[in-house]
Design a protein around this motif. Structure first.
Motif, PDB file in Angstrom:
ATOM      1  N   LEU A 250       0.824  -1.206   0.000  1.00 29.67           N
ATOM      2  CA  LEU A 250       0.000   0.000   0.000  1.00 29.67           C
ATOM      3  C   LEU A 250       0.859   1.257   0.000  1.00 29.67           C
ATOM      4  O   LEU A 250       0.607   2.200  -0.753  1.00 29.67           O
ATOM      5  CB  LEU A 250      -0.919  -0.009   1.224  1.00 29.67           C
ATOM      6  CG  LEU A 250      -1.794   1.225   1.441  1.00 29.67           C
ATOM      7  CD1 LEU A 250      -2.813   1.361   0.321  1.00 29.67           C
ATOM      8  CD2 LEU A 250      -2.492   1.157   2.795  1.00 29.67           C
ATOM      9  N   SER A 251       1.870   1.290   0.861  1.00 25.84           N
ATOM     10  CA  SER A 251       2.737   2.470   0.932  1.00 25.84           C
ATOM     11  C   SER A 251       3.509   2.666  -0.360  1.00 25.84           C
ATOM     12  O   SER A 251       3.805   3.793  -0.755  1.00 25.84           O
ATOM     13  CB  SER A 251       3.700   2.345   2.112  1.00 25.84           C
ATOM     14  OG  SER A 251       4.487   1.172   1.991  1.00 25.84           O
ATOM     15  N   GLY A 252       3.839   1.560  -1.042  1.00 27.12           N
ATOM     16  CA  GLY A 252       4.491   1.679  -2.335  1.00 27.12           C
ATOM     17  C   GLY A 252       3.578   2.308  -3.374  1.00 27.12           C
ATOM     18  O   GLY A 252       4.009   3.129  -4.192  1.00 27.12           O
ATOM     19  N   GLN A 253       2.297   1.950  -3.345  1.00 27.44           N
ATOM     20  CA  GLN A 253       1.327   2.538  -4.270  1.00 27.44           C
ATOM     21  C   GLN A 253       1.180   4.036  -4.045  1.00 27.44           C
ATOM     22  O   GLN A 253       0.975   4.800  -4.998  1.00 27.44           O
ATOM     23  CB  GLN A 253      -0.036   1.862  -4.098  1.00 27.44           C
ATOM     24  CG  GLN A 253      -0.074   0.400  -4.494  1.00 27.44           C
ATOM     25  CD  GLN A 253      -1.411  -0.233  -4.178  1.00 27.44           C
ATOM     26  OE1 GLN A 253      -2.358   0.457  -3.805  1.00 27.44           O
ATOM     27  NE2 GLN A 253      -1.491  -1.548  -4.296  1.00 27.44           N
ATOM     28  N   LEU A 254       1.306   4.454  -2.802  1.00 24.42           N
ATOM     29  CA  LEU A 254       1.138   5.870  -2.460  1.00 24.42           C
ATOM     30  C   LEU A 254       2.425   6.668  -2.600  1.00 24.42           C
ATOM     31  O   LEU A 254       2.422   7.887  -2.385  1.00 24.42           O
ATOM     32  CB  LEU A 254       0.604   6.001  -1.028  1.00 24.42           C
ATOM     33  CG  LEU A 254      -0.804   5.450  -0.787  1.00 24.42           C
ATOM     34  CD1 LEU A 254      -1.139   5.513   0.699  1.00 24.42           C
ATOM     35  CD2 LEU A 254      -1.836   6.208  -1.596  1.00 24.42           C
ATOM     36  N   GLY A 255       3.507   5.991  -2.917  1.00 25.59           N
ATOM     37  CA  GLY A 255       4.768   6.705  -3.058  1.00 25.59           C
ATOM     38  C   GLY A 255       5.436   7.048  -1.742  1.00 25.59           C
ATOM     39  O   GLY A 255       6.260   7.974  -1.672  1.00 25.59           O
ATOM     40  N   ILE A 256       5.083   6.329  -0.686  1.00 29.30           N
ATOM     41  CA  ILE A 256       5.703   6.531   0.625  1.00 29.30           C
ATOM     42  C   ILE A 256       6.773   5.466   0.788  1.00 29.30           C
ATOM     43  O   ILE A 256       6.488   4.282   0.665  1.00 29.30           O
ATOM     44  CB  ILE A 256       4.677   6.436   1.755  1.00 29.30           C
ATOM     45  CG1 ILE A 256       3.528   7.396   1.513  1.00 29.30           C
ATOM     46  CG2 ILE A 256       5.303   6.707   3.115  1.00 29.30           C
ATOM     47  CD1 ILE A 256       2.351   7.180   2.427  1.00 29.30           C
ATOM     48  N   ALA A 257       7.976   5.872   1.090  1.00 29.33           N
ATOM     49  CA  ALA A 257       9.082   4.911   1.230  1.00 29.33           C
ATOM     50  C   ALA A 257       9.086   4.336   2.621  1.00 29.33           C
ATOM     51  O   ALA A 257       9.466   5.026   3.572  1.00 29.33           O
ATOM     52  CB  ALA A 257      10.408   5.590   0.919  1.00 29.33           C
ATOM     53  N   PRO A 258       8.662   3.086   2.827  1.00 25.69           N
ATOM     54  CA  PRO A 258       8.649   2.514   4.156  1.00 25.69           C
ATOM     55  C   PRO A 258       9.969   1.877   4.524  1.00 25.69           C
ATOM     56  O   PRO A 258      10.782   1.557   3.651  1.00 25.69           O
ATOM     57  CB  PRO A 258       7.562   1.454   4.049  1.00 25.69           C
ATOM     58  CG  PRO A 258       7.687   0.985   2.635  1.00 25.69           C
ATOM     59  CD  PRO A 258       8.115   2.184   1.815  1.00 25.69           C
ATOM     60  N   SER A 259      10.175   1.680   5.805  1.00 30.39           N
ATOM     61  CA  SER A 259      11.316   0.887   6.253  1.00 30.39           C
ATOM     62  C   SER A 259      10.979  -0.577   6.094  1.00 30.39           C
ATOM     63  O   SER A 259       9.848  -0.950   5.784  1.00 30.39           O
ATOM     64  CB  SER A 259      11.623   1.205   7.713  1.00 30.39           C
ATOM     65  OG  SER A 259      10.538   0.818   8.522  1.00 30.39           O
ATOM     66  N   LYS A 260      11.939  -1.434   6.327  1.00 33.65           N
ATOM     67  CA  LYS A 260      11.737  -2.877   6.148  1.00 33.65           C
ATOM     68  C   LYS A 260      11.420  -3.600   7.444  1.00 33.65           C
ATOM     69  O   LYS A 260      11.413  -4.803   7.508  1.00 33.65           O
ATOM     70  CB  LYS A 260      13.011  -3.499   5.534  1.00 33.65           C
ATOM     71  CG  LYS A 260      13.346  -2.950   4.144  1.00 33.65           C
ATOM     72  CD  LYS A 260      12.224  -3.226   3.160  1.00 33.65           C
ATOM     73  CE  LYS A 260      12.593  -2.716   1.768  1.00 33.65           C
ATOM     74  NZ  LYS A 260      11.499  -2.936   0.799  1.00 33.65           N
ATOM     75  N   SER A 261      11.187  -2.846   8.498  1.00 35.66           N
ATOM     76  CA  SER A 261      10.889  -3.481   9.780  1.00 35.66           C
ATOM     77  C   SER A 261       9.452  -3.960   9.822  1.00 35.66           C
ATOM     78  O   SER A 261       8.619  -3.538   9.022  1.00 35.66           O
ATOM     79  CB  SER A 261      11.122  -2.490  10.929  1.00 35.66           C
ATOM     80  OG  SER A 261      10.280  -1.380  10.765  1.00 35.66           O
ATOM     81  N   PRO A 262       9.083  -4.867  10.775  1.00 37.74           N
ATOM     82  CA  PRO A 262       7.705  -5.339  10.875  1.00 37.74           C
ATOM     83  C   PRO A 262       6.747  -4.239  11.232  1.00 37.74           C
ATOM     84  O   PRO A 262       7.125  -3.161  11.668  1.00 37.74           O
ATOM     85  CB  PRO A 262       7.793  -6.405  12.011  1.00 37.74           C
ATOM     86  CG  PRO A 262       9.245  -6.759  12.094  1.00 37.74           C
ATOM     87  CD  PRO A 262       9.996  -5.529  11.687  1.00 37.74           C
ATOM     88  N   GLY A 263       5.450  -4.514  11.077  1.00 47.20           N
ATOM     89  CA  GLY A 263       4.402  -3.545  11.372  1.00 47.20           C
ATOM     90  C   GLY A 263       4.266  -3.284  12.844  1.00 47.20           C
ATOM     91  O   GLY A 263       4.877  -3.957  13.665  1.00 47.20           O
TER      92      GLY A 263
END
Length: 264
Positions: A250-263
């Protein structure tokens, strides 16, 4: 990235323990309120008095636990979490031990970080509450069916019906289910609003975007406080991997760069 969440063990674990104590006191009081009706106080006066005294203590325990949970444990936990949340958004240490890797976004703008983090929180919250409602609806359905059957069955003792009604319409049963349904609906609407806001707004520095993000944060926090519910840690751990993967997509679709840690 190392994941550290000191807020959970320090604030939410004691809150969960207090809620479990309150539940035990409630079910003990509910059981004793029925048992006392089955004891003949003329032939077994000592047993009757002992059950009555224990029942009174259990009722007082439920009342005290409810007050302490709302005014101390829950308030302290919510304050600690929101302080940690703001610390993460603005990179300002408002708590002694801020979390690391708990919020899965690396957006630079603080208001975009707030919007992304609240969107992630609503994704987790609405999914976990929806899962919790499977059990809650089944439990309430069974209780209501049994109570209505007892009401329609004329041989049922009126005192027993009164006690059963007090249990069914208590804070821990019917009220809890209604508040859970309300929270799910409220958070689902907020999730849709935040998703549309981030997706459609290209100017994250505009006053309108920032105002709506702050309004979304307030809506989320007040909804949790008004519902007065704690999410099931068992359900969270069971759904965490799938929800974290969904958030990454979802964050990729919105163009938000997330970290790779768990939720969260």
């Amino acid at each position: 990235m190392t994941r550290k969440d000191p807020i959970g063990p320090e604030f939410y674990v004691p809150l969960g323990t207090a809620e479990k104590v309150s539940d035990v006191a409630f079910y003990l009081a509910a059981a004793l309120s029925i048992i006392v009706l089955l004891v003949d106080k003329t032939t077994q006066p000592k047993l009757y008095q002992a059950i009555q005294a224990t029942f009174a203590l259990a009722v007082i325990g439920v009342f005290v636990c409810g007050i302490v949970i709302r005014t101390y444990f829950a308030a302290r936990a919510h304050s600690g979490r929101i302080a940690d949340f703001v610390s993460n958004a603005f990179s300002v240490p408002l708590v002694a031990s801020p979390s690391e890797g708990y919020y899965n976004t690396s957006a630079n703008d603080p208001f975009l970080r707030i919007g992304a983090s609240v969107l992630e929180n609503t994704l987790f919250t609405k999914s976990i509450v929806a899962k919790m409602l499977y059990f809650e609806r089944s439990r309430i359905g069974i209780y209501v069916f049994v109570w209505l059957w007892a009401v329609l069955y004329r041989a049922t003792d009126l005192d027993l019906l009164t006690v059963a009604a007090q249990v069914l319409f208590s804070e821990q049963l019917l009220s809890r289910w209604v508040r859970m349904e309300w929270l799910r609906s409220r958070v689902e609407r907020l999730y849709d609003d935040l998703y549309a806001l981030i997706q459609s707004n290209s100017d994250i520095t505009s006053k309108e975007f920032r105002a709506r993000v702050v309004e979304g944060l307030i809506r989320y926090e007040t909804s949790k406080a008004q519902a007065g519910l704690s999410l099931s840690s068992r359900v969270f751990h069971k759904m965490n991997a799938d929800l974290s993967q969904k958030w990454q997509s979802l964050s990729g679709q919105l163009g938000i760069a997330p970290s790779k840690s768990p939720g969260p």
